[in-house]
Design a protein around this motif. Structure first.
Motif, PDB file in Angstrom:
ATOM      1  N   ASN A  47       0.795  -1.235   0.000  1.00 24.75           N
ATOM      2  CA  ASN A  47       0.000   0.000   0.000  1.00 24.75           C
ATOM      3  C   ASN A  47       0.822   1.277   0.000  1.00 24.75           C
ATOM      4  OD1 ASN A  47      -2.173  -1.666   0.173  1.00 24.75           O
ATOM      5  ND2 ASN A  47      -2.483  -1.388   2.371  1.00 24.75           N
ATOM      6  N   ASN A  69      -9.533   7.249  -4.456  1.00 22.49           N
ATOM      7  CA  ASN A  69     -10.258   7.363  -5.720  1.00 22.49           C
ATOM      8  C   ASN A  69     -11.757   7.183  -5.529  1.00 22.49           C
ATOM      9  OD1 ASN A  69      -8.464   7.886  -7.863  1.00 22.49           O
ATOM     10  ND2 ASN A  69      -7.618   5.824  -7.663  1.00 22.49           N
ATOM     11  N   PHE A 109      -2.848  13.483  -2.196  1.00 24.34           N
ATOM     12  CA  PHE A 109      -2.379  13.473  -3.583  1.00 24.34           C
ATOM     13  C   PHE A 109      -3.528  13.270  -4.562  1.00 24.34           C
ATOM     14  CE2 PHE A 109       1.581  12.847  -1.464  1.00 24.34           C
ATOM     15  CZ  PHE A 109       2.534  13.380  -2.304  1.00 24.34           C
ATOM     16  N   LEU A 124      -1.240   3.479 -10.337  1.00 25.68           N
ATOM     17  CA  LEU A 124      -2.646   3.879 -10.277  1.00 25.68           C
ATOM     18  C   LEU A 124      -2.790   5.387 -10.212  1.00 25.68           C
ATOM     19  CD1 LEU A 124      -5.649   2.925  -9.929  1.00 25.68           C
ATOM     20  CD2 LEU A 124      -5.284   3.243  -7.493  1.00 25.68           C
ATOM     21  N   LEU A 179      -6.710  -2.013   2.433  1.00 25.71           N
ATOM     22  CA  LEU A 179      -6.762  -1.403   1.096  1.00 25.71           C
ATOM     23  C   LEU A 179      -5.768  -0.244   1.003  1.00 25.71           C
ATOM     24  CD1 LEU A 179     -10.631  -1.264   0.648  1.00 25.71           C
ATOM     25  CD2 LEU A 179      -9.054  -2.877  -0.402  1.00 25.71           C
ATOM     26  N   PRO A 180      -5.117  -0.081  -0.163  1.00 30.86           N
ATOM     27  CA  PRO A 180      -4.196   1.056  -0.298  1.00 30.86           C
ATOM     28  C   PRO A 180      -4.963   2.378  -0.223  1.00 30.86           C
ATOM     29  CG  PRO A 180      -3.974  -0.480  -2.143  1.00 30.86           C
ATOM     30  CD  PRO A 180      -5.178  -0.890  -1.379  1.00 30.86           C
ATOM     31  N   VAL A 230      -0.167  10.989   4.051  1.00 30.16           N
ATOM     32  CA  VAL A 230      -0.685  12.080   3.224  1.00 30.16           C
ATOM     33  C   VAL A 230      -1.134  11.568   1.856  1.00 30.16           C
ATOM     34  CG1 VAL A 230       0.635  13.885   4.370  1.00 30.16           C
ATOM     35  CG2 VAL A 230       1.637  12.680   2.443  1.00 30.16           C
ATOM     36  N   ASP A 231      -1.161  10.246   1.679  1.00 25.66           N
ATOM     37  CA  ASP A 231      -1.461   9.664   0.370  1.00 25.66           C
ATOM     38  C   ASP A 231      -2.756  10.198  -0.244  1.00 25.66           C
ATOM     39  OD1 ASP A 231       0.681   8.245   1.172  1.00 25.66           O
ATOM     40  OD2 ASP A 231      -0.230   6.264   1.022  1.00 25.66           O
ATOM     41  N   THR A 285      -8.834   0.719  -9.699  1.00 24.30           N
ATOM     42  CA  THR A 285      -8.682   0.753  -8.246  1.00 24.30           C
ATOM     43  C   THR A 285      -8.838  -0.637  -7.657  1.00 24.30           C
ATOM     44  OG1 THR A 285      -9.529   2.997  -8.168  1.00 24.30           O
ATOM     45  CG2 THR A 285      -9.637   1.733  -6.136  1.00 24.30           C
ATOM     46  N   ILE A 300      -4.201   5.162  -1.379  1.00 27.11           N
ATOM     47  CA  ILE A 300      -4.189   5.857  -2.663  1.00 27.11           C
ATOM     48  C   ILE A 300      -5.319   5.339  -3.561  1.00 27.11           C
ATOM     49  CG2 ILE A 300      -2.568   4.292  -3.843  1.00 27.11           C
ATOM     50  CD1 ILE A 300      -2.239   8.042  -4.014  1.00 27.11           C
ATOM     51  N   ALA A 301      -5.665   4.047  -3.397  1.00 28.59           N
ATOM     52  CA  ALA A 301      -6.730   3.461  -4.210  1.00 28.59           C
ATOM     53  C   ALA A 301      -8.104   3.841  -3.680  1.00 28.59           C
ATOM     54  CB  ALA A 301      -6.582   1.944  -4.249  1.00 28.59           C
ATOM     55  N   VAL A 302      -8.292   3.734  -2.369  1.00 26.66           N
ATOM     56  CA  VAL A 302      -9.621   4.055  -1.847  1.00 26.66           C
ATOM     57  C   VAL A 302      -9.901   5.543  -1.914  1.00 26.66           C
ATOM     58  CG1 VAL A 302      -9.990   2.027  -0.438  1.00 26.66           C
ATOM     59  CG2 VAL A 302      -8.736   3.947   0.517  1.00 26.66           C
TER      60      VAL A 302
END
Lengths: 276, 293
Positions: A208, B122, B233, A229, B115-116, B229-230, A248, B118-120
């Protein structure tokens, strides 16, 4: 909770159950929503019709729009190399802290624990300079190197090693085994549950991680999925949410599937790893 | 000090040195050099860095963005820490009790943790989309007007805080769950015989016993509030007008967008001082208030 035995309907319990479930649904909603959007055509992104046709188009489109296969490979390489590095380095250091009496041991241990407070993530300016100096910029090694000597891992393994009775290694010593043999034959096998727990925590953390890899990498050959991503969703003009949610889900997919399969172990490992 | 203790010393350092070399190279050395560089100017082109004393610090104290970002970060910490800890305790109590569908509930609480971010982020960004996003889809039929959550300086930081709480509460729950399981059942039985209510029992027995965990979790939460802080971004890029920028994000921007590395070092020193203040605070608290195991 205390079992309150009252005749008839237990309001307190019903209320608690409802609240617990409501919160669970709120917590799960983003994921459900992502799954819905990713598996349906764009026009159903915000229209929840049960008869909406299912599709894999979004995944295909996302997969073709960016080199995700490469990103995955990079992440797997990254996570594996960090894990191997951590296991080796932390095992050696933890053994020294747990079993050797030497001058300055406590001071050195405090120096290790300082990393729990000041993680490499914070020292991005100087660590970037160091990587440039070493000529490692834009390599997978550069992403992993600052994390391999992990204070958390050293601490965790030291705690485990300390619980192993000293008589065991005295016995091995009588047999003529050296320190390294004792470590590999006695300590490491007995600490297996700790390694599993630490491994799960480490893999999910580095799968992550984002900020440091973003800084150190700038090409497709090294970018992990998280950075891939972010590049993907920011350069995409005319945002197509269905494709972005598909990307995602792909990014978090392997970890998510692993989590759903090994949920119990995951939670227990975090629990075990967390107890100080 | 015989030859035996010398041998032990050598052995110990043979085991320690690989980890210590990396630890010094990527934690202690950079921390020290950051401090050193904060007294110099940023080298540009042919102009090398030169000693400027406290000039960078003076710039920092006069930099309104720094104060905005620092204020944001304190508000962010203040917003995320108590709420995520409160929710985590509630979650742990629920999941520890006999609850229908407990396995699912526990999984739901914990999922955001794996979950990352940066992905969530989104997905959350989609929720926040004005007019079109899920939140507005629910609000507009109820008669509210369209709201640009991430574009409004008054709302952006709070919108980011919500995501942080959602991400972290389930993680903290695990520590409380572990602590709850160490509370002897005999205590509950005794309380039940005395006729103590559940709330009374929680307030007088469970909660005090959870204090060491709360301390541990809150220190982690403070560190995270300066480190994670992901989502900035993806969701806001610190905007609008720095309204949602956090200290580490500002350091990133200063160093890797404006390439002012000397000033970034100065900001990093400020961040390190903050973190050490937290550590010292923890130490004092640990000494006086909490009966640690």
């Amino acid at each position: 909770m205390i079992a309150t035995r009252t005749a008839g309907f237990d309001y307190d319990r019903a209320l608690n159950t409802t609240a617990a479930w409501a919160l669970a649904l709120v917590w799960f909603a983003p994921l459900i929503y992502a799954v819905w959007t990713a598996f349906h055509p764009t026009e159903f992104s915000t229209r929840f019709v049960l008869t909406a046709p299912l599709t894999l188009e979004n995944f295909v489109a996302a997969w073709n729009a960016a080199p995700f296969a490469r990103y995955f490979l990079n992440t797997v390489l990254l996570v594996t190399s960090i894990l191997i590095g951590q296991f080796v380095l932390c095992t050696l250091a933890a053994f020294a802290f747990a079993r050797f009496e030497f001058r300055g041991r406590d001071t050195v241990f405090v120096l290790v624990l300082l990393q729990l407070l000041v993680m490499p993530d914070i020292l991005i300016v100087e660590n970037y300079r160091t990587m440039r100096f070493l000529g490692l910029l834009d390599t997978i090694l550069a992403i992993g190197l600052p994390y391999m000597a992990s204070a958390f891992g050293i601490f965790l393994l030291r705690q485990t090693f300390k619980t192993i009775p000293k008589e065991l290694d005295d016995a091995a010593r009588v047999e003529g085994a050296g320190f390294f043999t004792i470590l590999m034959k006695v300590y490491v096998p007995l600490a297996k549950p700790t390694y599993l727990a630490y491994g799960l925590v480490s893999v999910s953390h580095h799968w992550n991680n984002f900020l440091w890899p973003l800084i150190v990498t700038n090409s497709v050959e090294t970018r992990p999925v998280t950075v891939g991503l972010s590049v993907f969703s920011s350069t995409d003009q005319g945002i197509d949410w269905a494709i972005i949610t598909a990307a995602t889900l792909m990014t978090s997919g392997p970890l998510l599937i692993a989590f759903l399969l090994f949920q119990r172990q995951f939670v227990q490992s975090f629990m075990r790893a967390g107890i100080k | 000090m015989g030859s035996l203790s010398n041998r032990t010393w050598i052995h110990a350092w043979l085991f320690l040195s690989p980890a210590m070399i990396l630890l010094i190279a990527f934690t202690h050395y950079p921390a020290a050099v950051t401090l050193f560089h904060s007294f110099f100017s940023t080298p540009r082109g042919k102009r090398p860095a030169k000693f400027v004393g406290l000039e960078n610090y003076e710039t920092m104290l006069a930099d309104s963005t720094f104060w905005t970002v620092l204020g944001n970060n304190l508000w962010y910490a203040l917003g995320t820490i108590p709420l995520s800890i409160g929710i985590a305790i509630a979650m742990a109590l629920w999941v520890d009790s006999k609850l229908k569908g407990r396995a699912f509930v526990r999984m739901a609480y914990f999922t955001p943790t794996v979950l990352p971010l940066i992905a969530v982020a989104n997905i959350w960004m989609f929720f926040y989309t004005p007019g079109f996003g899920l939140i507005d889809q629910i609000r507009i039929p109820l008669g509210f007007s369209q709201q640009n959550w991430l574009g409004d300086p008054d709302a952006a930081l709070n919108a980011v805080i919500v995501v942080a709480i959602w991400k972290e509460a389930g993680f903290f729950m695990i520590f409380y769950l572990a602590a709850l399981q160490t509370i002897p059942t005999s205590l509950r039985e005794a309380a039940a015989i005395e006729g103590a209510g559940r709330w009374y029992f929680f307030r007088r027995v469970t909660f005090p016993l959870l204090m060491p965990t709360t301390l541990f979790v809150s220190v982690n939460a403070v560190i995270n509030s300066f480190r994670l802080v992901d989502h900035i971004f993806v969701m806001t890029e610190g905007g609008p007008d720095n309204a949602s920028s956090l200290l580490l994000f500002y350091i990133y921007e200063t160093s890797f967008r404006f390439w002012d590395t000397a000033y970034a070092s100065t900001l990093t020193v400020a961040l390190l001082i903050l973190l050490f203040a937290v550590a010292i605070g923890q130490f004092l608290l640990l000494d006086k208030r909490v009966h640690y195991r």
